[in-house]
Design a protein around this motif. Sequence first.
Motif, PDB file in Angstrom:
ATOM      1  N   GLY A 105     -12.731   5.676  -0.980  1.00  0.00           N
ATOM      2  CA  GLY A 105     -12.087   4.488  -1.487  1.00  0.00           C
ATOM      3  C   GLY A 105      -9.981   4.437  -1.295  1.00  0.00           C
ATOM      4  N   ALA A 106      -9.973   5.080  -1.044  1.00  0.00           N
ATOM      5  CA  ALA A 106      -8.170   5.015  -1.178  1.00  0.00           C
ATOM      6  C   ALA A 106      -7.814   4.728  -0.006  1.00  0.00           C
ATOM      7  CB  ALA A 106      -7.945   7.196  -1.400  1.00  0.00           C
ATOM      8  N   SER A 107      -6.756   4.463  -0.480  1.00  0.00           N
ATOM      9  CA  SER A 107      -5.688   3.713   0.078  1.00  0.00           C
ATOM     10  C   SER A 107      -5.325   4.794   1.385  1.00  0.00           C
ATOM     11  CB  SER A 107      -3.927   3.282  -0.179  1.00  0.00           C
ATOM     12  OG  SER A 107      -3.595   3.830  -1.258  1.00  0.00           O
ATOM     13  N   THR A 108      -5.653   3.609   2.182  1.00  0.00           N
ATOM     14  CA  THR A 108      -4.671   4.499   3.928  1.00  0.00           C
ATOM     15  C   THR A 108      -4.163   4.063   4.591  1.00  0.00           C
ATOM     16  OG1 THR A 108      -6.798   4.652   5.900  1.00  0.00           O
ATOM     17  CG2 THR A 108      -6.822   2.993   5.171  1.00  0.00           C
ATOM     18  N   SER A 130       1.005   3.458   1.587  1.00  0.00           N
ATOM     19  CA  SER A 130       0.541   4.038   0.600  1.00  0.00           C
ATOM     20  C   SER A 130      -0.804   5.519   0.912  1.00  0.00           C
ATOM     21  CB  SER A 130       0.272   3.730  -0.730  1.00  0.00           C
ATOM     22  OG  SER A 130      -0.154   4.584  -2.140  1.00  0.00           O
ATOM     23  N   GLY A 131      -0.956   5.914   2.007  1.00  0.00           N
ATOM     24  CA  GLY A 131      -1.788   6.085   2.040  1.00  0.00           C
ATOM     25  C   GLY A 131      -1.747   7.815   1.963  1.00  0.00           C
ATOM     26  N   CYS A 132      -3.309   7.851   1.716  1.00  0.00           N
ATOM     27  CA  CYS A 132      -3.813   8.978   1.311  1.00  0.00           C
ATOM     28  C   CYS A 132      -4.009  10.359   2.259  1.00  0.00           C
ATOM     29  CB  CYS A 132      -4.827   8.598   0.495  1.00  0.00           C
ATOM     30  SG  CYS A 132      -4.465   8.269  -1.423  1.00  0.00           S
ATOM     31  N   ASN A 234       5.755  -2.289  -1.959  1.00  0.00           N
ATOM     32  CA  ASN A 234       6.754  -2.157  -2.523  1.00  0.00           C
ATOM     33  C   ASN A 234       7.298  -3.582  -2.796  1.00  0.00           C
ATOM     34  OD1 ASN A 234       8.407  -2.326  -5.154  1.00  0.00           O
ATOM     35  ND2 ASN A 234      10.082  -0.550  -4.295  1.00  0.00           N
ATOM     36  N   LYS A 235       6.378  -4.402  -3.844  1.00  0.00           N
ATOM     37  CA  LYS A 235       7.294  -6.042  -3.630  1.00  0.00           C
ATOM     38  C   LYS A 235       9.006  -6.305  -4.101  1.00  0.00           C
ATOM     39  CE  LYS A 235       2.521  -7.690  -3.804  1.00  0.00           C
ATOM     40  NZ  LYS A 235       1.583  -8.784  -4.388  1.00  0.00           N
ATOM     41  N   PRO A 305       1.693  -9.260   4.823  1.00  0.00           N
ATOM     42  CA  PRO A 305       0.634  -9.264   5.481  1.00  0.00           C
ATOM     43  C   PRO A 305      -1.204  -9.406   4.574  1.00  0.00           C
ATOM     44  CG  PRO A 305       2.373  -8.394   6.547  1.00  0.00           C
ATOM     45  CD  PRO A 305       2.309  -8.464   5.279  1.00  0.00           C
ATOM     46  N   PRO A 306      -1.891 -10.114   4.955  1.00  0.00           N
ATOM     47  CA  PRO A 306      -3.575 -10.070   4.760  1.00  0.00           C
ATOM     48  C   PRO A 306      -3.745  -8.743   5.595  1.00  0.00           C
ATOM     49  CG  PRO A 306      -3.399 -12.158   5.777  1.00  0.00           C
ATOM     50  CD  PRO A 306      -2.019 -11.302   6.291  1.00  0.00           C
ATOM     51  N   THR A 307      -3.233  -8.133   5.999  1.00  0.00           N
ATOM     52  CA  THR A 307      -3.425  -6.773   7.059  1.00  0.00           C
ATOM     53  C   THR A 307      -3.298  -5.970   6.117  1.00  0.00           C
ATOM     54  OG1 THR A 307      -2.350  -6.284   9.109  1.00  0.00           O
ATOM     55  CG2 THR A 307      -3.821  -7.562   9.191  1.00  0.00           C
ATOM     56  N   ALA A 308      -1.571  -5.550   5.461  1.00  0.00           N
ATOM     57  CA  ALA A 308      -1.314  -4.659   4.696  1.00  0.00           C
ATOM     58  C   ALA A 308      -2.133  -4.255   3.251  1.00  0.00           C
ATOM     59  CB  ALA A 308       0.089  -5.387   3.978  1.00  0.00           C
ATOM     60  N   GLN A 309      -2.081  -3.170   3.349  1.00  0.00           N
ATOM     61  CA  GLN A 309      -2.865  -2.310   1.815  1.00  0.00           C
ATOM     62  C   GLN A 309      -1.618  -2.965   0.562  1.00  0.00           C
ATOM     63  OE1 GLN A 309      -5.069   1.029   2.133  1.00  0.00           O
ATOM     64  NE2 GLN A 309      -4.820  -0.421   3.985  1.00  0.00           N
ATOM     65  N   ARG A 310      -2.590  -2.748  -0.338  1.00  0.00           N
ATOM     66  CA  ARG A 310      -2.729  -2.988  -1.650  1.00  0.00           C
ATOM     67  C   ARG A 310      -2.309  -1.991  -2.441  1.00  0.00           C
ATOM     68  NH1 ARG A 310      -2.482  -7.175   1.932  1.00  0.00           N
ATOM     69  NH2 ARG A 310      -2.021  -8.708   0.781  1.00  0.00           N
ATOM     70  N   ASP A 311      -1.372  -1.627  -3.298  1.00  0.00           N
ATOM     71  CA  ASP A 311      -1.233   0.228  -4.358  1.00  0.00           C
ATOM     72  C   ASP A 311      -1.173  -1.017  -5.418  1.00  0.00           C
ATOM     73  OD1 ASP A 311      -1.653   2.344  -5.463  1.00  0.00           O
ATOM     74  OD2 ASP A 311       0.286   2.623  -4.040  1.00  0.00           O
TER      75      ASP A 311
END
Length: 311
Positions: A105-108, A130-132, A234-235, A305-311
């Motif tokens: 269930g990792a960031s991709t 942060s793509g694993c 990174n915000k 954006p809504p489609t962006a990964q969160r980390d």
Amino acid sequence: MNNGTKGARRAATLLVTAGAVLAASALTTPAQAATSTPSVKAKGAFLLNTASGATLYSKAADTKRQMASTTKMMTATVVLDTKGLNLNRKVTVKKTYRDYVTKEGASTADLRTGDKLTVKQLLYATMLPSGCDAAYALADAFGSGKTVAARKSSFIGKMNAKAGSLGMKNTKYDSFDGISSKGKNYTTPRDMSKLARHALKSSTFKTVVATKSTKQKATASSGKSRTYTWYNTNKLLGSYKGAIGIKTGTGTAAGPCLVFAASRGGKTVAGVILNDANRYQDAAKIMDAAFKSKSAKSMKLRVLPPTAQRD
């Protein structure tokens, strides 16, 4: 009479000068005191001057903690420090990488099986969304051995060797991306700041981590072109004046983490926040103390954006 007048004038001048100095001190001292020791919620934090290595802020600097996806900084560093590195070398995406992301269930970076991406593109895919899966691809490509498992283990060994060479005495890696099954993937704020200082010496690393978003064309498994779009998690980028990176990380045990850097007026600082729900604001407060500014109070974070990964 003239001598008496001159003496009075000199005395008055001295009094005015002394008063001005005292007034200036009264005005500047509280402001300096207010910015020298900011209070942050982080379990651990550190800030250094990248030019001199001098400590600018420290809180539980040598306490070991898990670091989540900030681990990927070392993944990128091992790759970039490889002798004879060819950034245009192409790596084929394996189903193994996608299966791993699904399982954990990792960031991709949503890499597609059979696509061919360059090493440089995989660095963007690792550090921005942060793509694993991308980190796995790099570990597999730069590790040694006849099997994926052997190459992955070899790469993690290189990560630990690099940590040793950088004097990161309280750091240990047991994964290439921060997903630790046994909890033996840890660092300290001071150690991670050393890594940040070293990593920023690479022009490629600096370019990648300072990028807010990118579109990359890769060769699809069909032979045609596929465009990947990745956003930096990174915000601070685009929100804090002078921010130039570096990496986010969030995990159940690690909490919200952030490795950050900024440059202003020819001065560059790099720091670490470990386990802090207020990581961006606290990072800004620490840097404000170094830059003698008040940016944190008015900072508005960049919206992903809504489609962006969160980390």
